[in-house]
Design a protein around this motif. Structure first.
Motif, short mmCIF file in Angstrom:
data_model
loop_
_atom_site.label_atom_id
_atom_site.label_comp_id
_atom_site.label_asym_id
_atom_site.label_seq_id
_atom_site.Cartn_x
_atom_site.Cartn_y
_atom_site.Cartn_z
N PHE A 240 6.98 -8.47 -3.31
CA PHE A 240 6.17 -9.20 -4.29
C PHE A 240 5.17 -8.27 -4.96
O PHE A 240 4.97 -8.32 -6.19
CB PHE A 240 5.43 -10.36 -3.62
N ALA A 241 4.54 -7.40 -4.17
CA ALA A 241 3.54 -6.49 -4.72
C ALA A 241 4.17 -5.48 -5.68
O ALA A 241 3.61 -5.20 -6.75
CB ALA A 241 2.82 -5.76 -3.58
N ARG A 242 5.33 -4.94 -5.32
CA ARG A 242 6.00 -3.98 -6.21
C ARG A 242 6.46 -4.66 -7.49
O ARG A 242 6.38 -4.07 -8.58
CB ARG A 242 7.18 -3.34 -5.49
N ALA A 243 6.96 -5.89 -7.37
CA ALA A 243 7.39 -6.61 -8.57
C ALA A 243 6.21 -6.89 -9.49
O ALA A 243 6.32 -6.76 -10.72
CB ALA A 243 8.08 -7.92 -8.17
N TYR A 244 5.07 -7.26 -8.93
CA TYR A 244 3.87 -7.50 -9.74
C TYR A 244 3.38 -6.20 -10.36
O TYR A 244 2.97 -6.17 -11.53
CB TYR A 244 2.78 -8.12 -8.86
N TRP A 245 3.41 -5.11 -9.61
CA TRP A 245 2.93 -3.82 -10.09
C TRP A 245 3.75 -3.32 -11.27
O TRP A 245 3.21 -2.78 -12.24
CB TRP A 245 2.95 -2.82 -8.94
N GLY A 440 -0.82 -13.97 0.30
CA GLY A 440 -1.88 -13.52 -0.58
C GLY A 440 -2.59 -12.28 -0.06
O GLY A 440 -2.88 -11.35 -0.82
N VAL A 441 -2.86 -12.24 1.25
CA VAL A 441 -3.56 -11.09 1.82
C VAL A 441 -2.70 -9.84 1.77
O VAL A 441 -3.16 -8.76 1.36
CB VAL A 441 -3.99 -11.41 3.27
N LEU A 442 -1.44 -9.95 2.17
CA LEU A 442 -0.57 -8.77 2.21
C LEU A 442 -0.28 -8.23 0.80
O LEU A 442 -0.26 -7.02 0.59
CB LEU A 442 0.74 -9.11 2.92
N VAL A 443 -0.07 -9.12 -0.16
CA VAL A 443 0.16 -8.66 -1.53
C VAL A 443 -1.09 -7.98 -2.07
O VAL A 443 -1.02 -6.93 -2.72
CB VAL A 443 0.58 -9.84 -2.42
N SER A 444 -2.27 -8.55 -1.80
CA SER A 444 -3.51 -7.95 -2.28
C SER A 444 -3.76 -6.58 -1.66
O SER A 444 -4.20 -5.65 -2.35
CB SER A 444 -4.69 -8.89 -1.98
N VAL A 445 -3.48 -6.44 -0.38
CA VAL A 445 -3.66 -5.14 0.29
C VAL A 445 -2.71 -4.11 -0.30
O VAL A 445 -3.10 -2.95 -0.57
CB VAL A 445 -3.46 -5.28 1.81
N ASN A 446 -1.47 -4.49 -0.52
CA ASN A 446 -0.51 -3.55 -1.12
C ASN A 446 -0.92 -3.14 -2.52
O ASN A 446 -0.81 -1.96 -2.90
CB ASN A 446 0.89 -4.16 -1.13
N LEU A 447 -1.39 -4.10 -3.31
CA LEU A 447 -1.84 -3.77 -4.67
C LEU A 447 -3.05 -2.85 -4.65
O LEU A 447 -3.17 -1.95 -5.50
CB LEU A 447 -2.17 -5.05 -5.43
N ALA A 448 -3.95 -3.06 -3.69
CA ALA A 448 -5.11 -2.16 -3.58
C ALA A 448 -4.67 -0.74 -3.20
O ALA A 448 -5.22 0.24 -3.72
CB ALA A 448 -6.09 -2.70 -2.53
N LEU A 449 -3.66 -0.63 -2.33
CA LEU A 449 -3.16 0.70 -1.97
C LEU A 449 -2.44 1.36 -3.14
O LEU A 449 -2.52 2.58 -3.32
CB LEU A 449 -2.22 0.58 -0.77
N TYR A 450 -1.75 0.58 -3.95
CA TYR A 450 -1.14 1.13 -5.16
C TYR A 450 -2.22 1.60 -6.14
O TYR A 450 -2.08 2.66 -6.77
CB TYR A 450 -0.27 0.07 -5.84
N ARG A 451 -3.28 0.83 -6.26
CA ARG A 451 -4.36 1.18 -7.18
C ARG A 451 -5.04 2.47 -6.75
O ARG A 451 -5.44 3.29 -7.59
CB ARG A 451 -5.37 0.03 -7.24
N GLN A 452 -5.20 2.68 -5.45
CA GLN A 452 -5.85 3.90 -4.95
C GLN A 452 -4.91 5.10 -4.90
O GLN A 452 -5.35 6.20 -4.58
CB GLN A 452 -6.42 3.62 -3.56
N GLY A 453 -3.65 4.90 -5.19
CA GLY A 453 -2.70 6.01 -5.16
C GLY A 453 -2.14 6.33 -3.79
O GLY A 453 -1.42 7.31 -3.63
N ILE A 454 -2.47 5.51 -2.78
CA ILE A 454 -1.94 5.75 -1.44
C ILE A 454 -0.46 5.36 -1.38
O ILE A 454 0.35 6.07 -0.77
CB ILE A 454 -2.76 4.96 -0.40
N LEU A 455 -0.11 4.27 -2.01
CA LEU A 455 1.29 3.88 -2.16
C LEU A 455 1.69 4.09 -3.62
O LEU A 455 0.85 4.02 -4.53
CB LEU A 455 1.49 2.42 -1.78
N TYR A 456 2.95 4.33 -3.84
CA TYR A 456 3.47 4.48 -5.19
C TYR A 456 4.92 4.03 -5.23
O TYR A 456 5.63 4.08 -4.20
CB TYR A 456 3.33 5.92 -5.68
N VAL A 457 5.35 3.58 -6.38
CA VAL A 457 6.71 3.11 -6.58
C VAL A 457 7.55 4.28 -7.04
O VAL A 457 7.23 4.94 -8.04
CB VAL A 457 6.77 1.97 -7.60
N SER A 458 8.61 4.58 -6.30
CA SER A 458 9.48 5.70 -6.67
C SER A 458 10.91 5.36 -6.33
O SER A 458 11.19 4.41 -5.62
CB SER A 458 9.06 6.97 -5.94
#
Length: 458
Positions: A240-245, A440-458
């Motif tokens: 869900f987080a990757r699809a939203y991102w 909601g919590v897990l998607v928000s945490v994943n989005l925050a990690l994407y925003r900080q550059g810790i996670l990335y879509v590749s």
């Protein structure tokens, strides 16, 4: 609201006929295929330089990247010749999915069956709330309550079984995601024990005295089930987080083939925001901002007293309870509607990987992107199950919580294990909120990690 049936004996006939009619209808009309029809999938060409010059040239075929005509692995020969990149090998095709394409995907039968059964069960639960129910009738057959109860419980078990089954698929998710699922499940179990044992003070969560009717064994089962759900929902939440991102173009790639259109983007925004908002409605610090406790037992009879309450923001407790149920229903329905947009973003994620590696260097290595395009194309229905399961569980739990009949009181053996009122109504509503809050919590945490550059879509 009531339907034009005066006798409650007709309820059983209505439930049985409607469920049978929808089941027969879905055998002829493929609702999941119609819902996913026209999605854009991507494949690499199978042969761009055929040995026969009379052939048609490029052939689009879906095959595993490891399938080659040569046997064995040939060692690379070092050469000082200048490498010329063949642009034809970097091509990618876009196809529109049809029913025949979807039938060839893994887990299509499971996705099709779960989707159809969810519509049938939710329709039965909805009809039960619309039909008049006689409190004077004894037993479960006159009011027809047995059918929605059975369909609801079978639907929950079926969805959970499918999620567990796809979780063991080797290529469905990364190994790190499976390890994090176990960790999230353990944390969810600990939080579940803190909630059901009322270690967390009552001013944090707005659950009332719902857990006081449960004995020690029921509290243990509830906490374990909460951890089980939390572990299962991590991988769907990550998707869900990757699809939203990607769908809302948070990476600012400005590629029209990556993010979705304005309608899909609105669905992704609203589904995420409504999920977070609904999860906060059971938290007291946020709920106190909406509920006006001064309205309770107030009778406005004169203008002077009416002016005194003018400007107070909030609603009565009964209206707030109904508002929470409506938000829970809207969250499940909106996430169901967003299924198509989420699946399109799942397919576009492979295109982004191909695009990144194509422009990463002068000599791009497209083997990884080729494998990812194949896997996302091959496991489309598996991703559909993961996107579809959380809102389906929310609708099932919400529908079971709206059954006010003491149906299980007619089964003493089952009521001796767990209190029936808490099992059917209160705990069903609580589990519906738990699914929404975990998502909601897990998607928000994943989005925050994407925003900080810790996670990335590749």
């Amino acid at each position: 609201m009531s339907l034009p049936f005066s006798s409650t004996n007709n309820n059983l006939i209505i439930h049985a006929s409607s469920s049978l009619f929808l089941t027969l209808l879905f055998t002829f009309i493929k609702i999941p295929s119609f819902f996913l029809h026209g999605l854009h999938t991507y494949i690499h060409p199978d042969d761009v330089t055929p040995p026969n010059p009379n052939s048609s040239g490029i052939k689009a075929a879906i095959r595993r990247p490891s399938d080659t005509t040569t046997s064995g692995i040939k060692p690379r020969k070092k050469t000082h010749e200048k490498f010329e990149f063949d642009e034809n090998k970097a091509q990618i095709f876009r196809l529109k999915l049809s029913h025949n394409h979807l039938q060839s995907r893994l887990y299509f039968d499971q996705f099709n069956g779960a989707f159809n059964f969810t519509i049938v069960a939710c329709s039965s639960l909805l009809i039960h709330n619309l039909l008049p129910v006689s409190k004077d009738s004894s037993g479960v057959l006159p009011n027809g309550t047995l059918i929605p109860i059975l369909l609801g419980f079978i639907g929950v078990v079926r969805v959970l079984f499918i999620i567990v089954k796809v979780s063991f698929e080797r290529s469905a998710s990364k190994r790190s995601e499976k390890q994090l699922s176990v960790l999230i499940g353990c944390l969810g179990t600990i939080i579940g024990f803190l909630i059901v044992l009322e270690v967390i003070p009552n001013w944090v969560f707005d659950f009332g005295s719902k857990f006081k009717s449960l004995d020690g064994y029921a509290k243990f089962c509830t906490a374990m089930f909460m951890g089980f759900l939390a572990g299962l929902l991590y991988v769907p939440a990550a998707k869900f987080a990757r699809a939203y991102w990607l769908g809302t173009d948070q990476i600012r790639c400005n590629l029209s083939m990556i993010y979705c259109g304005w309608f899909g983007r609105i669905l992704l925004y609203f589904s995420y925001l409504l999920t977070v908002f609904t999860s906060l409605l059971w938290i007291n610090p946020f709920a106190d901002l909406i509920v006006n406790k001064n309205i309770k037992n107030i009778k406005v009879k004169n203008v002077q007293y009416a002016n005194r309450i003018t400007g107070n923001v909030g609603m009565s407790r009964s209206d707030f309870e109904f508002f929470r149920l409506c938000c829970l229903l809207a969250t499940g329905v909106l996430n169901m509607i967003s299924l198509r947009a989420n699946l399109q973003m799942f397919l576009n994620e492979a295109v982004l990987s191909w695009y990144q590696r194509l422009h990463a260097s002068k000599v791009p290595d497209l083997d990884y992107s080729r494998a990812k395009v194949f896997l996302h194309n091959h496991y489309l229905c598996l991703a559909g199950i993961q996107f579809f399961s959380p809102p389906a569980l929310v609708l099932f739990f919400l529908g079971l919580s709206r059954i006010n009949d003491n149906v299980l009181d007619h089964f003493p053996a089952l009521c001796n294990l767990i209190p029936c009122s808490a099992l059917v109504k209160e705990m069903s509503l609580f589990m519906g909120w738990w699914v929404v809050s975990i998502l909601g919590v897990l998607v928000s945490v994943n989005l925050a990690l994407y925003r900080q550059g810790i996670l990335y879509v590749s």
